[in-house]
Design an enzyme around this catalytic site. Structure first.
Site, PDB file in Angstrom:
ATOM      1  N   TYR A  54       0.849  -1.193   0.000  1.00 40.75           N
ATOM      2  CA  TYR A  54       0.000   0.000   0.000  1.00 40.75           C
ATOM      3  C   TYR A  54       0.887   1.247   0.000  1.00 40.75           C
ATOM      4  CZ  TYR A  54      -3.831  -3.129   1.422  1.00 40.75           C
ATOM      5  OH  TYR A  54      -4.764  -4.133   1.503  1.00 40.75           O
ATOM      6  N   TRP A 200     -12.711  -7.332   3.253  1.00 42.81           N
ATOM      7  CA  TRP A 200     -12.378  -5.995   2.762  1.00 42.81           C
ATOM      8  C   TRP A 200     -13.464  -5.504   1.801  1.00 42.81           C
ATOM      9  CZ3 TRP A 200     -11.148  -5.103  -2.489  1.00 42.81           C
ATOM     10  CH2 TRP A 200     -10.813  -6.226  -3.271  1.00 42.81           C
TER      11      TRP A 200
END
Length: 316
Positions: A54, A200
């Site tokens: 990320y 998620w």
């Protein structure tokens, strides 16, 4: 805030957890991101999810800074390994796992992570090599437990049948009213081998908040309008039939005395083997609103009505 056990571990994770995929890897200002993390702690969220890929370390660095000075025993930290970190660094080989965990720990400013997850399955590395490396990390104390994200069923089964290696305690699939597909196989298979779900995109990249209106431009502050985050919102979910169906869900959420985001999160948490739903938040107020879904009580009838509305517009 309610808490559920994470698979065959001794971890009790908050049913709402805070993620960092797009928002904290550069999607919003650092001060806002840190404020969201601190608000999460305030409302009882104890699980924070990130990944080395990320922002190529940016999200881990942000969490490391935001959690600096917080009692390490008071929160649960999960990160992931697999994604491309450079032209030569990617995957689940032993060498990569050993290198990437050390880099992640430095960015996160901690000696260990509670949950280390394989971000995807690596077809280029023998499963035995990956599992042995992960087991070594557990034995060294750098990792408490291991998990996987979006692994195919046959690989979940193969790993579960291996002897003398650490066992996975968590699975992290995409799961929402618009994307219910993992519940048909992955949920039960994971449970068979001692893993529960940390899901998620439970709000379908923000579509299930109701902020996107049919036949109207996306709001300027919405994820779909962001240069850095907008590309991750599936265009199929922004089409008028989907958005019209989502608009119809608002009345059902009102009947449950919830906002639409709270209702969508409650739908995800209706499954007992969903230990936590990962939210992404750009403002502390969003953290507070979403966290309240942990205590929501909704009748099966209302969930059924919502599914009837959404089912025709789902995109498999």
């Amino acid at each position: 805030m309610k808490y559920r056990q994470l698979g065959d571990s001794d971890l009790q994770v908050s049913t709402i957890s805070l993620g960092s995929w797009l928002t904290y890897s550069g999607g919003i200002e650092k001060e806002k991101a840190i404020a969201c993390v601190h608000k999460a702690l305030e409302v009882g969220i104890n699980f924070f999810d990130t990944a080395n890929v990320y922002g190529r370390g940016a999200a881990e660095e942000l969490l490391g800074e935001a959690l600096s000075g917080v009692d390490r025993q008071s929160y649960i930290l999960g990160t992931k390994v697999y994604g491309r970190m450079s032209d030569t660094d990617q995957g689940l080989s032993r060498a990569q796992i050993m290198k990437q965990i050390d880099d992640s720990l430095k960015r996160l400013k901690t000696d260990y992570v509670d949950l280390y997850q394989c971000h995807r399955y690596d077809e280029n590395v023998p499963l035995e090599e990956t599992m042995e490396a992960l087991t070594e990390l557990v034995e060294k104390g750098k990792v408490r437990y291991i998990g996987y994200s979006e692994w195919p069923a046959d690989k979940i089964e193969a790993a579960g049948e291996m002897e003398d290696v650490a066992s996975f305690v968590s699975s992290q699939p995409q799961y929402s009213l618009l994307w219910p597909y993992p519940e048909s196989q992955i949920f039960d298979l994971s449970a068979e081998y001692g893993a529960t779900q940390i899901v998620w995109s439970p709000l379908a990249q923000g579509v299930l908040t109701g902020k996107y209106k049919p036949q109207a431009p996306a709001p300027a502050d919405a994820r779909a309008s962001s240069p850095s985050m907008g590309g991750q919102v599936p265009q199929a979910w922004l089409q008028p039939p989907v958005l019209e169906a989502v608009e119809r869900l608002k009345k059902i959420a009102e009947d449950a005395d919830l906002t639409l985001p709270q209702f969508a999160l409650a739908w995800v948490l209706r499954k007992a083997n969903v230990s936590s739903a990962i939210i992404g938040a750009s403002r502390p107020e969003q953290v507070v609103e979403n966290a309240a879904a942990s205590e929501a009580r909704v009748t099966p009838e209302l969930f059924g009505l919502a599914e009837d509305i959404i089912r025709p517009v789902r995109q498999p």
